[in-house]
Design a protein around this motif. Structure first.
Motif, PDB file in Angstrom:
ATOM      1  N   ARG A  70       2.017  -7.550  -4.451  1.00  0.00           N
ATOM      2  CA  ARG A  70       1.618  -6.685  -5.363  1.00  0.00           C
ATOM      3  C   ARG A  70       3.062  -5.678  -5.513  1.00  0.00           C
ATOM      4  O   ARG A  70       3.578  -5.413  -4.399  1.00  0.00           O
ATOM      5  CB  ARG A  70       0.527  -5.746  -4.688  1.00  0.00           C
ATOM      6  N   TYR A 103       3.857  -2.161  -7.109  1.00  0.00           N
ATOM      7  CA  TYR A 103       3.294  -1.110  -7.551  1.00  0.00           C
ATOM      8  C   TYR A 103       3.951  -0.406  -8.505  1.00  0.00           C
ATOM      9  O   TYR A 103       5.260  -0.277  -8.460  1.00  0.00           O
ATOM     10  CB  TYR A 103       2.780  -0.014  -6.566  1.00  0.00           C
ATOM     11  N   GLY A 114       0.729   1.083  -2.380  1.00  0.00           N
ATOM     12  CA  GLY A 114      -0.777   1.406  -2.176  1.00  0.00           C
ATOM     13  C   GLY A 114      -1.163   2.143  -3.276  1.00  0.00           C
ATOM     14  O   GLY A 114      -2.369   2.621  -3.054  1.00  0.00           O
ATOM     15  N   GLN A 126      -4.986   0.612  -7.581  1.00  0.00           N
ATOM     16  CA  GLN A 126      -5.531   0.645  -6.032  1.00  0.00           C
ATOM     17  C   GLN A 126      -5.275   2.348  -5.862  1.00  0.00           C
ATOM     18  O   GLN A 126      -4.348   2.992  -6.280  1.00  0.00           O
ATOM     19  CB  GLN A 126      -4.765   0.088  -5.171  1.00  0.00           C
ATOM     20  N   VAL A 173      -9.562   2.384   0.640  1.00  0.00           N
ATOM     21  CA  VAL A 173      -9.027   2.440  -0.550  1.00  0.00           C
ATOM     22  C   VAL A 173     -10.004   1.728  -1.534  1.00  0.00           C
ATOM     23  O   VAL A 173     -10.634   0.973  -1.193  1.00  0.00           O
ATOM     24  CB  VAL A 173      -7.785   1.556  -0.616  1.00  0.00           C
ATOM     25  N   ASP A 210      -9.952  -0.739  -4.899  1.00  0.00           N
ATOM     26  CA  ASP A 210      -8.987  -1.749  -5.438  1.00  0.00           C
ATOM     27  C   ASP A 210      -9.873  -2.240  -6.678  1.00  0.00           C
ATOM     28  O   ASP A 210     -11.108  -2.836  -6.613  1.00  0.00           O
ATOM     29  CB  ASP A 210      -8.450  -2.762  -4.471  1.00  0.00           C
TER      30      ASP A 210
END
Length: 177
Positions: A32, A34, A40, A91, A99, A101
């Motif tokens: 991932r 971001y 995150g 997220q 969290v 997602d």
């Protein structure tokens, strides 16, 4: 492959839908990346690789023997696919350890191949082989090249071609340490 063959709808033959037991295993590692708000948090792009394996069992092909009695040829085999893709998601942290997602949309393309086959306990005549061939030739998927074969001992379908899929909308709640 012609444009016409790409535009036809995917239909699975009744002998596959009515009788087959199909299982699936897929492994999808992803990374991932971001976009802007740090690790995150917020929107991300997720390049990924997917390995998929389908196992088909008890694929029953019905035909009439030369005496006119109904017979069944049971087939089975594996189909595997390998593809690369990209997904867009977001997220958000909730409190200290949770969290949310959201997988928004993604897609993957690659290639796949496999073979489904069956053997008989009796010798198939030319007429019986032709009947079995008529049934298994119903297995016609877009983007896939199929090779159908019958002989006095049974039948097989070999497949090779494009592989792909869509990852559309998913929502999960996660816990991190």
């Amino acid at each position: 492959m012609s444009i016409r063959s790409l535009m036809k709808p995917m239909t699975l033959p009744s002998f596959l839908i009515d009788n087959a037991k199909i299982s699936n295993t897929a492994i999808t590692p992803e990374i991932r990346l971001y976009l802007g708000k740090g690790y995150g948090r917020g929107f991300y792009l997720a390049p990924y690789y997917r390995y998929t394996k389908f196992k088909a069992e008890t694929v029953k092909v019905e035909y009439d023997d030369d005496a006119g009695d109904p017979q069944v040829l049971t087939m089975g085999g594996d189909i595997t696919g390998s593809s690369f893709g990209l997904m867009l998601g977001a997220q958000w942290p909730i409190g200290k350890h949770f969290v949310i997602d959201w997988w928004i949309i993604g897609g993957h393309v690659g290639s796949g191949s496999g073979k489904i086959e069956g053997e008989t306990t009796q010798t198939l005549s030319a007429n019986e082989q032709a009947q079995v061939l008529d049934v298994i030739e119903e297995f016609d998927l877009p983007f896939i090249d199929e090779e159908f074969e019958t002989n006095s001992n049974g039948a097989s379908v070999k497949m090779n071609g494009g592989w792909g899929g869509i990852r559309a909308f998913g929502l999960s709640i996660g816990f991190h340490f």
